[in-house]
Design a protein around this motif. Sequence first.
Motif, mmCIF file in Angstrom:
data_model
loop_
_atom_site.group_PDB
_atom_site.id
_atom_site.type_symbol
_atom_site.label_atom_id
_atom_site.label_comp_id
_atom_site.label_asym_id
_atom_site.label_seq_id
_atom_site.Cartn_x
_atom_site.Cartn_y
_atom_site.Cartn_z
ATOM 1 N N TYR A 146 2.415 1.613 -3.557
ATOM 2 C CA TYR A 146 1.491 2.080 -4.592
ATOM 3 C C TYR A 146 0.723 3.343 -4.180
ATOM 4 O O TYR A 146 -0.131 3.817 -4.936
ATOM 5 C CB TYR A 146 0.499 0.969 -4.945
ATOM 6 C CG TYR A 146 1.124 -0.182 -5.691
ATOM 7 C CD1 TYR A 146 1.619 -0.019 -6.978
ATOM 8 C CD2 TYR A 146 1.224 -1.446 -5.115
ATOM 9 C CE1 TYR A 146 2.189 -1.082 -7.669
ATOM 10 C CE2 TYR A 146 1.791 -2.514 -5.796
ATOM 11 C CZ TYR A 146 2.270 -2.320 -7.072
ATOM 12 O OH TYR A 146 2.832 -3.376 -7.757
ATOM 13 N N GLU A 147 1.000 3.842 -2.969
ATOM 14 C CA GLU A 147 0.337 5.042 -2.459
ATOM 15 C C GLU A 147 -1.177 4.860 -2.462
ATOM 16 O O GLU A 147 -1.945 5.701 -2.941
ATOM 17 C CB GLU A 147 0.735 6.282 -3.267
ATOM 18 C CG GLU A 147 2.228 6.587 -3.183
ATOM 19 C CD GLU A 147 2.622 7.840 -3.943
ATOM 20 O OE1 GLU A 147 1.794 8.332 -4.728
ATOM 21 O OE2 GLU A 147 3.752 8.317 -3.755
ATOM 22 N N SER A 168 0.833 -1.204 0.000
ATOM 23 C CA SER A 168 0.000 0.000 0.000
ATOM 24 C C SER A 168 0.867 1.254 0.000
ATOM 25 O O SER A 168 0.576 2.234 -0.689
ATOM 26 C CB SER A 168 -0.936 0.003 1.212
ATOM 27 O OG SER A 168 -1.843 -1.074 1.149
ATOM 28 N N LYS A 169 1.928 1.223 0.780
ATOM 29 C CA LYS A 169 2.858 2.346 0.805
ATOM 30 C C LYS A 169 3.548 2.507 -0.547
ATOM 31 O O LYS A 169 3.708 3.623 -1.057
ATOM 32 C CB LYS A 169 3.892 2.133 1.904
ATOM 33 C CG LYS A 169 4.854 3.297 2.091
ATOM 34 C CD LYS A 169 5.797 3.044 3.262
ATOM 35 C CE LYS A 169 6.753 4.217 3.459
ATOM 36 N NZ LYS A 169 7.686 3.974 4.601
ATOM 37 N N ARG A 213 -7.636 0.671 -6.125
ATOM 38 C CA ARG A 213 -7.726 1.732 -7.137
ATOM 39 C C ARG A 213 -9.152 1.899 -7.651
ATOM 40 O O ARG A 213 -9.537 2.981 -8.073
ATOM 41 C CB ARG A 213 -6.794 1.409 -8.304
ATOM 42 C CG ARG A 213 -5.325 1.621 -7.997
ATOM 43 C CD ARG A 213 -4.479 1.247 -9.192
ATOM 44 N NE ARG A 213 -3.076 1.593 -8.983
ATOM 45 C CZ ARG A 213 -2.085 1.190 -9.768
ATOM 46 N NH1 ARG A 213 -2.353 0.420 -10.817
ATOM 47 N NH2 ARG A 213 -0.841 1.534 -9.511
#
Length: 445
Positions: free
Chosen positions: A329-330, A326-327, A368
């Motif tokens: 891919y922001e 998650s970090k 997303r």
Amino acid sequence: MSKPRVLVVDDDHEMRGSLAHLLESAGYEVAIARDGLQGLDAIRTTAPDVILSDVRMPGMDGLEFQTKAGEICQVPVILITAHGDIPMAVKALQDGAYSFVEKPFEPRRLLGILKNAVRMKRLMDSTAMLQDRLAKLTDLERILIGNSPQIVAVRDMVFDFSASNASVLILGETGTGKELVARALHDLGTASAAPFIAVNCAAIPPERFEETVFGTASNPHGLMSAADGGTLFLDELGSMPFETQSKMLRVIETKQYQRVGEATLQTVELRVMSAASEDILQNTSDKSFREDLLFRLNTLMIVLPGLADRGDDVLLLFRHYMMRLSKLYELPTPKLTPDDIAALISYHWPGNVRELQNVAERRVLAERRGGGSVRNAIALQTSQPPVPGTLREAVAAFERELIGRAIQEEEGRMEDVAALLGIGRRTLNEKIVKLGLNKEALLGG
């Protein structure tokens, strides 16, 4: 582990007493509330593992109580219903209730539901504590994450064996992290600043194996010389050509080797680590692997457990990889639902930790488009189309299968399909035309 705690919420005095007697006899701690308002107060003061609530109650019925309880905590709620309340109970399940039992209930069935609900609650609690747990991990624990007895034993062995220069054989299924263990042994050892050279024995053509590892007169810089002073890690050990095995045995016994085409002996100082599946033990019986070489390589031995045998470590690892990805891919870190947890625990993980990482990446990327599920991520991961004869055909077959499944999963919403696959809408349209996919046929139209 402490006794599981059940909060009973019921306006009927006799029912409260009967339930309390049954649950205490079964080994539960019981807290009592006579209505919804008192039940909400009891949640804050007793921290129950599961809530057992009547549906029909004055003032605040079971459905409203369940909703308000969900705003306070994530405790499974089991509803007790009369026959006429079943439609209401089904609606409650859709809104997040764990289960319901119909009056008059069978005590064994109720206790079975309670047992499963308590286990689910404690698993969810363990995931909620992961962030604090991960922050306290040592460097080794960050590599070998887990609390199962098997992985704790592996960590202990890595600490113990890192102080030695003896050969180490690491056994385990594909994807269990054999190279990670070898690197940890090297990094914790006395020669951590020296080279760590990994050799995938299966990736080197047999006819080029010796020149790649030992070097040649014209190209003396083989992998053996590159590992001098450090660690040589032989992965996929069972794929080492049989004719090379005697030369590797000589290196281990004498610290000397010859480059291909040279008579001069080269001296090398290194630690040899190797990795293989447990089939390597069978290979010595059928003479495809030298038994004397195996004896030299397994002075020390570590056996890595499969992920399916590590119990709740699956949750710990999955949460760890989701946070990390998650970090990267922001994207927001997905929250694990009870169904996600059930999917993770029940799946057999043939690809072990490596497969779990892939599933975690799919689940994170689904954010997303606003969400997803672990079950869907596993389904995509395990779709394996037949591999045709050529690489081009294989790629096309894989893309056809993957895009087709994505179209079905997203029910034809092409923006969501593109987002799920991580490609642009235009690229998706081009691939659909090129691959000859029929969207209507895929959707049953």
